[in-house]
Write a protein that holds these residues in place. Structure first.
Motif, mmCIF file in Angstrom:
data_model
loop_
_atom_site.group_PDB
_atom_site.id
_atom_site.type_symbol
_atom_site.label_atom_id
_atom_site.label_comp_id
_atom_site.label_asym_id
_atom_site.label_seq_id
_atom_site.Cartn_x
_atom_site.Cartn_y
_atom_site.Cartn_z
ATOM 1 N N ASP A 36 40.400 21.949 -1.965
ATOM 2 C CA ASP A 36 41.174 22.470 -2.716
ATOM 3 C C ASP A 36 41.102 24.027 -3.016
ATOM 4 O OD1 ASP A 36 42.762 20.188 -3.109
ATOM 5 O OD2 ASP A 36 41.330 19.553 -4.799
ATOM 6 N N THR A 56 40.945 17.562 0.151
ATOM 7 C CA THR A 56 41.564 17.906 -0.995
ATOM 8 C C THR A 56 41.280 16.557 -1.938
ATOM 9 O OG1 THR A 56 43.940 17.751 -2.391
ATOM 10 C CG2 THR A 56 43.605 16.635 -0.371
ATOM 11 N N GLY A 59 46.280 15.744 -6.312
ATOM 12 C CA GLY A 59 46.791 16.384 -7.556
ATOM 13 C C GLY A 59 47.721 15.462 -8.371
ATOM 14 N N ASP A 60 48.785 16.111 -8.855
ATOM 15 C CA ASP A 60 49.699 15.306 -9.708
ATOM 16 C C ASP A 60 50.818 14.830 -9.090
ATOM 17 O OD1 ASP A 60 48.163 15.906 -12.032
ATOM 18 O OD2 ASP A 60 49.373 17.538 -12.515
ATOM 19 N N LYS A 96 42.878 24.008 -8.949
ATOM 20 C CA LYS A 96 44.234 23.875 -8.205
ATOM 21 C C LYS A 96 44.794 22.505 -8.412
ATOM 22 C CE LYS A 96 46.060 24.594 -3.624
ATOM 23 N NZ LYS A 96 45.843 24.721 -2.198
ATOM 24 N N THR A 97 45.952 22.195 -8.715
ATOM 25 C CA THR A 97 46.536 21.190 -8.813
ATOM 26 C C THR A 97 47.934 21.148 -8.261
ATOM 27 O OG1 THR A 97 45.229 20.463 -10.777
ATOM 28 C CG2 THR A 97 47.367 19.404 -10.412
ATOM 29 N N ASP A 98 48.370 20.619 -7.208
ATOM 30 C CA ASP A 98 49.708 20.670 -6.757
ATOM 31 C C ASP A 98 50.372 19.313 -7.024
ATOM 32 O OD1 ASP A 98 49.185 22.855 -5.035
ATOM 33 O OD2 ASP A 98 48.308 21.590 -3.445
ATOM 34 N N ASN A 130 47.763 11.635 -12.313
ATOM 35 C CA ASN A 130 46.544 12.402 -11.823
ATOM 36 C C ASN A 130 45.864 11.781 -11.001
ATOM 37 O OD1 ASN A 130 44.720 14.171 -11.586
ATOM 38 N ND2 ASN A 130 44.694 15.086 -13.655
ATOM 39 N N LYS A 132 43.461 13.132 -9.339
ATOM 40 C CA LYS A 132 42.219 14.313 -8.981
ATOM 41 C C LYS A 132 40.833 13.407 -9.507
ATOM 42 C CE LYS A 132 42.396 18.620 -9.329
ATOM 43 N NZ LYS A 132 42.584 19.905 -9.833
#
Length: 594
Positions: A36, A56, A59-60, A96-98, A130, A132
């Motif tokens: 990420d 990665t 993410g969301d 970082k959260t895509d 989420n 992650k």
């Protein structure tokens, strides 16, 4: 799956035919896994011939659900190299959260072999899933194989989120939850010690200097922390003592640890706050680590003594001293710049509070704004009766009275909140026995969200219609914030804004009565020369133009005019060339005052 890059020779080859090809050979050691990280980090490390693979933690996932009982079956978005155990360096950025659509994460049964399949359940009322935390749990297990050998792990920490996952087994008779996992997004490896979420913007070097202090010092400008850590202890000689395998590197203003180095097996784990220029920092950090881990960084340390100043060239010492002076001046200039920004934040704190505050703090900020606007009589009504609704701010008009209700909320306003000021207005009119009371509702809505990303305007069509009927106004603090700068730019005057705040319905701060002149058809000289077809409205040298583009007004001044290639002082018809004091864009609509 990851691309298996071919391993190249470790030593520079003397190729008299095509030496440039040798310089592009990727070093097989170290193998670097970037989890990420931003694209610029991969680009710079690749330029320095590091063998990099991206990964990665997920993410969301936007997973909207409208009613109780609604569920989605999702797959985790984790993508880690299958051979992670072969890597020497792992770098993770937890900030970082895509965000992806549910369609990209939906657990599809197509191609499933066997009688069961597994997925993670996202249930109502969850609207954003989420993944992650699940990725962090998986990475923490696999990274143990990495730290069993000489290795480096770098974690740029971010706020921790504790997430519970329901793992469902899908079979011929339906689905059922077979396991629950409690995961922390920050627990990416065993080197992450006890922590708590805490945000701050002041990061300092730890009081006891380490070999990494000079590198870290260069990148603290703009650094922020979202987590603080405790120094672990171990039982030794009949008492608990600080763990010597834990080395603090960075603290906040009150001495809490926000960055450190910990040793796990044969690996070194750096846990750091969010710093700027991560790509440059990692290059310097790896160069620094080459002396400690020559097996991990075999190329970084090669002939390093030629470049560290130990054997200077003629004039090199003077140049190095000049570099130190440059760096010291840079740090001093940055400190001065920071001080100037701090002073501005204090001087204009009411503008910042108007975009973030609530309660009495917000009322006070709005009151200060109104006084700046020219409502010198604006007064915050400090004493409120528990039984009777009172306005937050009163403004004495000439003639009349303006009553203002101010709210700072996390969402958007309910009908009752918008209409409350109407009751106050009616009471004041009865008390005054006059119909000269104006009412205004000012809201700092969705105050946890960046103003540009909020619902603007946040009022429903019915709320606006009711406000017209009740003869009261609705406006947001973000509109007032923008109006502040419109006034400074000369787009509107304070007097015009004061008058507009007494309007009904959704109050919009716009320039006074305008006449449309035309639309910019062509631009030259980076937008400072524009071609415009006039439709009868007169413009002249010195005219103030109102420029509308993407629903935003701006102001420009005419400093030159040409009609048919001849300089003129004014024009009313035809195609004219206009020289402006600042650039405009093609397609902009041009207005002048009526």
């Amino acid at each position: 799956m990851i691309d298996k890059m071919s391993k190249q020779g470790m030593s520079p080859q003397q190729d008299e035919v095509s030496p440039p090809l040798v310089t592009l050979t990727v070093n097989s050691t170290p193998k670097v896994c970037l989890v990420d990280m931003e694209a610029d980090v991969h680009a710079l490390l690749a330029e320095k011939l590091y063998d990099c693979t991206t990964a990665t933690l997920g993410g969301d996932v936007s997973s909207p659900k409208k009613s109780p009982g609604t569920q989605s079956f999702l797959r985790p978005l984790v993508k880690l190299p299958a051979n992670l155990h072969e890597f020497h360096v792992v770098v993770v950025d937890l900030s970082k959260t895509d965000v992806v659509d549910e369609s990209e994460a939906r657990a599809e049964l197509k191609g499933t072999s066997g009688k069961t399949a597994y997925a993670i359940v996202s249930s109502y009322p969850e609207q954003v899933f989420n993944s992650k935390g699940y990725g962090s749990e998986r990475l923490s297990r696999e990274i143990r194989e990495v730290t069993k050998k000489e290795s480096i792990v770098v974690v740029f920490a971010a706020e921790n989120h504790s997430i519970r996952y329901d793992l469902a087994e899908i079979g011929m008779h339906g689905s059922k939850v077979v396991e629950r996992l409690d995961c922390d997004t920050l627990r990416v490896c065993d080197g992450v010690r006890d922590f708590k979420n805490k945000f701050g913007e002041r990061v300092e070097l730890y009081k006891e200097e380490t070999r990494f202090h000079p590198v870290l010092k260069k990148y603290l400008d703009g650094a922020t922390y979202e987590v603080v850590f405790s120094h672990p202890t171990v039982w030794k000689s009949g008492k608990y003592e600080p763990d010597e395998n834990f080395i603090p590197l960075l603290t906040n203003a009150i001495g809490e640890i926000v960055g450190y180095l910990a040793f796990e097996d044969k690996g070194a784990v750096f846990v750091l706050p969010q710093i700027t220029r991560k790509s440059d920092f990692l290059i310097e950090l790896f160069d620094n680590l080459a002396a400690i881990f020559p097996g991990v960084f075999p190329y970084n340390g090669m002939f390093g003594w030629l470049d560290d100043g130990s054997y200077p060239l003629p004039g090199e010492q003077e140049i190095r001293k000049a570099r130190i002076d440059i760096e010291e001046k840079y740090l001093a200039d940055i400190a001065g710049n920071d001080a100037a920004i701090t002073k501005l934040k204090d001087e204009y704190s009411f503008l910042r509070v108007m975009l973030s505050g609530t309660g009495e703090e917000l009322v006070s900020a709005v009151r200060d704004y109104l006084v700046w606007l020219g409502f010198s009589s604006a007064e915050a009504m400090d004493e409120h009766s528990e039984d009777v609704l009172e306005e937050d701010i009163q403004v004495q008009l000439d003639p009349g009275l303006l009553v203002i209700e101010v709210k700072g909320i996390g969402g958007t306003s309910k009908d009752k909140e918008c209409a409350q000021v109407a009751k106050i207005k009616n009471r004041r009119q009865e008390e005054r026995r006059a119909w000269d009371v104006s009412a205004l509702y000012i809201v700092n809505h969705q105050r946890y969200v960046s103003p540009k990303l909020r619902v603007n305007p946040p009022f429903t069509s019915n709320q606006i219609k009711d406000a017209h009927l009740d003869k009261r106004g609705l406006i947001t603090t973000y509109q007032l914030y923008n109006a502040y700068f419109d006034i400074l730019r000369g787009l509107v005057t304070k007097d015009e804004v004061r008058k507009q705040l007494l309007a009904f319905g959704h109050v919009e701060i716009v320039p006074p009565d305008l006449v449309e002149v035309g639309t910019i058809e062509e631009v030259f000289q980076q937008g400072r020369i524009a071609i415009l077809k006039l439709g009868g409205a007169m413009i002249s040298v010195g005219t103030k133009l109102y420029v509308l583009k993407n629903n935003v007004y701006d102001v420009r001044h005419v400093i030159g005019l040409q009609l048919n290639g001849v300089d003129v002082n004014e024009a009313t018809d035809g195609e004219v060339g206009i020289q402006l004091n600042e650039a405009v864009k093609k397609g902009s609509r041009i207005y002048v005052s009526a």
